[in-house]
Every structure is written in structure tokens, then in C-alpha cells.
Scaffold this active site. Structure first.
Site, PDB file in Angstrom:
ATOM      1  N   HIS A  77       1.637  -5.358  -2.356  1.00  0.00           N
ATOM      2  CA  HIS A  77       0.231  -5.245  -3.469  1.00  0.00           C
ATOM      3  C   HIS A  77      -1.621  -5.916  -3.250  1.00  0.00           C
ATOM      4  O   HIS A  77      -0.729  -7.045  -3.003  1.00  0.00           O
ATOM      5  CB  HIS A  77       0.875  -5.763  -4.532  1.00  0.00           C
ATOM      6  CG  HIS A  77       0.813  -4.915  -5.064  1.00  0.00           C
ATOM      7  ND1 HIS A  77       0.922  -2.982  -6.390  1.00  0.00           N
ATOM      8  CD2 HIS A  77       2.600  -5.323  -5.807  1.00  0.00           C
ATOM      9  CE1 HIS A  77       1.512  -3.015  -6.878  1.00  0.00           C
ATOM     10  NE2 HIS A  77       3.518  -3.517  -6.543  1.00  0.00           N
ATOM     11  N   PHE A 274      12.081  -9.367 -17.719  1.00  0.00           N
ATOM     12  CA  PHE A 274      10.656 -10.256 -18.104  1.00  0.00           C
ATOM     13  C   PHE A 274      10.551  -9.702 -19.082  1.00  0.00           C
ATOM     14  O   PHE A 274       9.870  -7.906 -18.978  1.00  0.00           O
ATOM     15  CB  PHE A 274       9.430 -10.160 -16.740  1.00  0.00           C
ATOM     16  CG  PHE A 274      10.214 -11.198 -15.793  1.00  0.00           C
ATOM     17  CD1 PHE A 274      10.375 -10.013 -15.093  1.00  0.00           C
ATOM     18  CD2 PHE A 274      11.205 -12.111 -15.642  1.00  0.00           C
ATOM     19  CE1 PHE A 274      10.853 -10.404 -13.412  1.00  0.00           C
ATOM     20  CE2 PHE A 274      11.642 -12.811 -14.289  1.00  0.00           C
ATOM     21  CZ  PHE A 274      11.269 -11.700 -13.383  1.00  0.00           C
ATOM     22  N   ASP A 276       8.404  -7.697 -21.904  1.00  0.00           N
ATOM     23  CA  ASP A 276       7.553  -7.569 -21.946  1.00  0.00           C
ATOM     24  C   ASP A 276       7.638  -6.499 -22.829  1.00  0.00           C
ATOM     25  O   ASP A 276       8.040  -5.931 -23.288  1.00  0.00           O
ATOM     26  CB  ASP A 276       6.798  -7.317 -20.959  1.00  0.00           C
ATOM     27  CG  ASP A 276       6.689  -6.093 -20.441  1.00  0.00           C
ATOM     28  OD1 ASP A 276       5.768  -5.533 -19.213  1.00  0.00           O
ATOM     29  OD2 ASP A 276       7.845  -5.152 -20.289  1.00  0.00           O
TER      30      ASP A 276
END
Ligand SMILES: Nc1nc2c(c(CN[C@H]3C=C[C@H](O)[C@@H]3O)cn2[C@@H]2O[C@H](COP(=O)(O)O)[C@@H](O)[C@H]2O)c(=O)[nH]1
Length: 373
Positions: A77, A274, A276
Site C-alpha cells: 500500500h 480485529f 472493528d
């Protein structure tokens, strides 16, 4: 039996134990997966669809294979640091400081403003929103000579003020980054703890974990209140541990350093997904998790789900458990393949962001405003 008759291996193990060093059977655990399963077993507003999870496992694995998805994808990225890259100090400790700062502040970027008005950061000729606005703003601050990744700066109440943070995270729209004061409090606390316990450097924290991802997650939760993402659930004695930012910090280090040096963790597979607001969204759109009618209405109407509420806890925990079942199914369908919850998570996050970018965002994500995710 005198020493010269005792089994030397037994003696060595005894010495190691007496010296307080970890022996293999003492490998640390975070407890997150067990807590997620407990909440799943006691959920009435969120359910998993096993058929959809099986199908998702096949689709995810095939796409990850096709894209050769690996930790290296992370560093690819354009805004992410890579181990070799010049980042402020240009050494690996600078990359550690960047990732630590990033995941200290990696929460709550969602906005209910229409796209052109939502909080956004202009950097390198592009307009970055959501998580990427955080990474862009940190890079922009470093370019502008603001030592935003330096824990001494975080503690300096003259230099590191709320106004300076407003400048660091300034938007090209009139919406400010959410929870700026909370972000400053996270920096202050982290600066203090790093000063008191880790000679001001996050790299020392990683050394303390001695190559264990679970140990590093536990150290973060133990020493930093702002990483201690755990909440009471329906009268259960022990709080439920999600530790989302502690876990994604370890995962981002593992990815940034491609499993070597500061990213070398022998038990990286112990990390869970994770929890989220993006992963539940894509798991719901794939039919893997489903909501009770009242919860579904609340999400569709974009109502606030308070942090620590039963609905929010069920959403987060069932998503963790769902990714675990998908992981197990991928391994069942492809024995011996190298997949873990972290890679599945990163892949699903990138996928939901591609869906959002191409207007395919099919269901809304849930709205909880907190420092936990
Ligand atoms: N579960 C999970 N949550 C993730 C990420 C990431 C970024 N990870 C990068 C690293 C590797 C991947 O390839 C990604 O490129 C951010 N988030 C969380 O999402 C929210 C931001 O959403 P939005 O406002 O739409 O940008 C916010 O809570 C943030 O903490 C992830 O990977 N997994």
C-alpha cells in the site's frame, strides 16, 4: 538421588523454571478467542450461517490465492511504511514508531456526512478518507517537520497541543477528524508509559515480548489503558477481551517487517480477526452473520450502538468467531495451506473498501463511536 544421577534434561528444565523463564508449556494466550466464543454461545441478536461461512471460505481462499495475498501486500500500500523505507529516522525503529503511532490512533473514522463533505486529508495529490486519512496525516506531519511519532513530543504539553493535533489532522472539508481530544489523551498516556517503562521507545516493548505476539498483546493491554479494549458482558465475572488495536498493532508490525526482525512472532496465528466496524459489515453482506430484526433495524437506520452495549458486544464477538470458523473451513478444504485470521481479516478489510470505492457498499456498518476501533 544425588545430582550426578539426576536426568540432565530434567535439571535443565528445573533450572529454567526456577529462573522464571517461560518453558514451552507456559506460552502466553490472549483469551480473546475464548471470550468471543463465550459471547457467541450467549448471543440472541447475532447468529452465524454455517452454509454461508463454508461458501465464504471457498471464495476467500480462491481470491487470496489468485492475488497471492501475503504480509507483503500490506507494505505494497503506497502509504504504509515498509521495513526498508526512509521514514523520519530512516531506520527500522522509525518504522516501528510509525506503526505504533498509527495503531495508537487507529479508530473511529466513520462519518455520516455525504462523501464530498466527510472528513478527508489531502496528501500526495490524493484525497484520503477513513483509516487512510490517518496514515496520510501522519506522513504529512512528518513531511512538515512535526515529530508526530516521537513519544517525547507526545508528552510535551507546550508543543503537542490540541491545536497542533488539529493541524496534523486538518481536513480538506469542514468536518474535523472525530475524537481529536481522545486521540491526544492516547498520545499523552502512551508517551508517559513508554517513558516510565520502555525508555521512551516502542521497540523496547517488542523486545520485552520476546518474539510472542500474544505476549505483546497482553503487555499492551496491561500497560496502556488506551489499548485495554475489554468490556463487561451480561453479568460475566471477567470482562470480555477484544483487544482490537493491540492485536492489529502486532499484525501490522508482522506485515510491515514481513515476519522478520521487529515483525518476527512465533505465535502470530494466535491473533484473532480485529473487531472493528468494517468486518461485521462485509460478513453480514456475505450472509455469514445475521441480525435479529430490532438490531437489523437499528443498523439500517444508522442508530448509535453504545460502546459496551450487548448488541455491540455480540456484533464484535460473533464476527471474531465467524472469521475463526471461516479460517478452520479454509484449512479443512485446503490442508496445510498458510492462512491465519490476520490475513483473512486484512483481505476482507481491503475487499470491503474496494466495494465501498465502487459503490457496492450493500449494507451499512454499525455506528459506535469509541477509541476501541
Ligand atoms: N479489521 C480490520 N480493521 C481495520 C483494518 C484497517 C486497515 N488495515 C490495513 C492493513 C492491512 C490491510 O491490508 C489494510 O490495508 C483499518 N481498520 C479499521 O477499520 C476502521 C476504518 O474503516 P474505514 O473508516 O472504512 O477506513 C477503523 O476501525 C480501523 O481501525 C484492517 O485491516 N482490518
Amino acid at each position: 538421588m544425588s545430582d550426578d544421577e539426576a536426568d540432565p534434561e530434567l535439571l535443565a528444565l528445573l533450572r529454567q523454571h526456577l529462573q522464571g523463564r517461560r518453558t514451552p508449556h507456559q506460552e502466553p494466550e490472549t483469551g480473546v478467542l475464548e471470550d468471543a466464543e463465550h459471547v457467541y454461545d450467549n448471543s440472541i441478536d447475532v447468529a452465524l450461517n454455517m452454509r454461508a461461512c463454508k461458501n465464504a471460505a471457498a471464495v476467500i481462499h480462491a481470491q487470496m490465492q489468485r492475488r497471492a495475498y501475503s504480509p507483503a501486500t500490506w507494505a505494497a500500500h503506497e502509504l504504509h511504511p515498509s521495513r526498508a523505507e526512509e521514514l523520519g529516522g530512516g531506520d527500522e525503529a522509525a518504522a516501528v514508531a510509525f506503526v505504533f503511532t498509527m495503531d495508537l490512533l487507529n479508530f473511529s473514522f466513520w462519518s455520516d456526512r455525504p462523501e464530498p463533505e466527510r472528513f478527508a486529508v489531502e496528501y500526495r495529490g490524493k484525497r484520503w478518507t477513513g483509516y487512510w486519512s490517518l496514515v496520510a496525516a501522519l506522513r504529512r506531519a512528518l513531511d512538515e517537520g512535526i515529530p508526530i511519532t516521537d513519544s517525547h513530543f507526545w508528552q510535551d504539553e507546550e508543543e503537542c497541543t490540541l491545536d497542533v493535533l488539529r493541524q496534523v489532522f486538518r481536513s480538506c472539508t469542514d468536518e474535523e477528524m472525530p475524537l481529536l481530544a481522545e486521540r491526544l489523551a492516547c498520545l499523552r498516556e502512551a508517551g508517559r508509559v513508554l517513558y516510565e517503562r520502555y525508555e521512551c521507545h516502542a521497540a523496547n516493548l517488542i523486545d520485552e515480548a520476546d518474539g510472542s505476539a500474544a505476549a505483546l498483546v497482553n503487555l499492551l493491554a496491561r500497560d496502556f489503558k488506551c489499548f485495554r479494549d475489554e468490556h463487561a458482558f451480561e453479568g460475566r465475572r471477567k470482562p470480555i477481551r477484544f483487544l482490537k488495536r493491540a492485536q492489529i498493532l502486532v499484525a501490522d508490525l508482522w506485515a510491515c517487517f514481513e515476519g522478520e526482525g521487529y515483525g518476527a512472532f512465533r505465535d502470530i496465528d494466535k491473533l484473532t480477526m480485529f473487531a472493528d466496524y468494517r468486518l461485521p459489515q462485509i460478513l453480514n453482506s456475505m450472509g455469514c452473520i445475521s441480525y435479529s430484526p430490532p438490531l437489523n433495524t437499528a443498523i439500517q437506520m444508522k442508530r448509535d450502538l453504545p460502546s459496551g452495549s450487548s448488541w455491540e458486544m455480540q456484533l464484535r464477538a460473533c464476527s471474531i468467531w465467524c472469521v475463526e470458523l471461516i479460517r478452520r473451513e479454509i484449512l479443512r478444504q485446503n490442508p496445510g495451506c498458510q492462512v491465519n485470521a490476520t490475513l483473512i481479516d486484512f483481505f476482507l478489510y481491503d475487499t470491503v473498501k474496494e466495494m465501498e470505492a465502487t459503490g457496492q457498499e450493500v449494507v451499512p456498518h454499525h455506528r459506535t463511536r469509541s477509541i476501541w476501533y
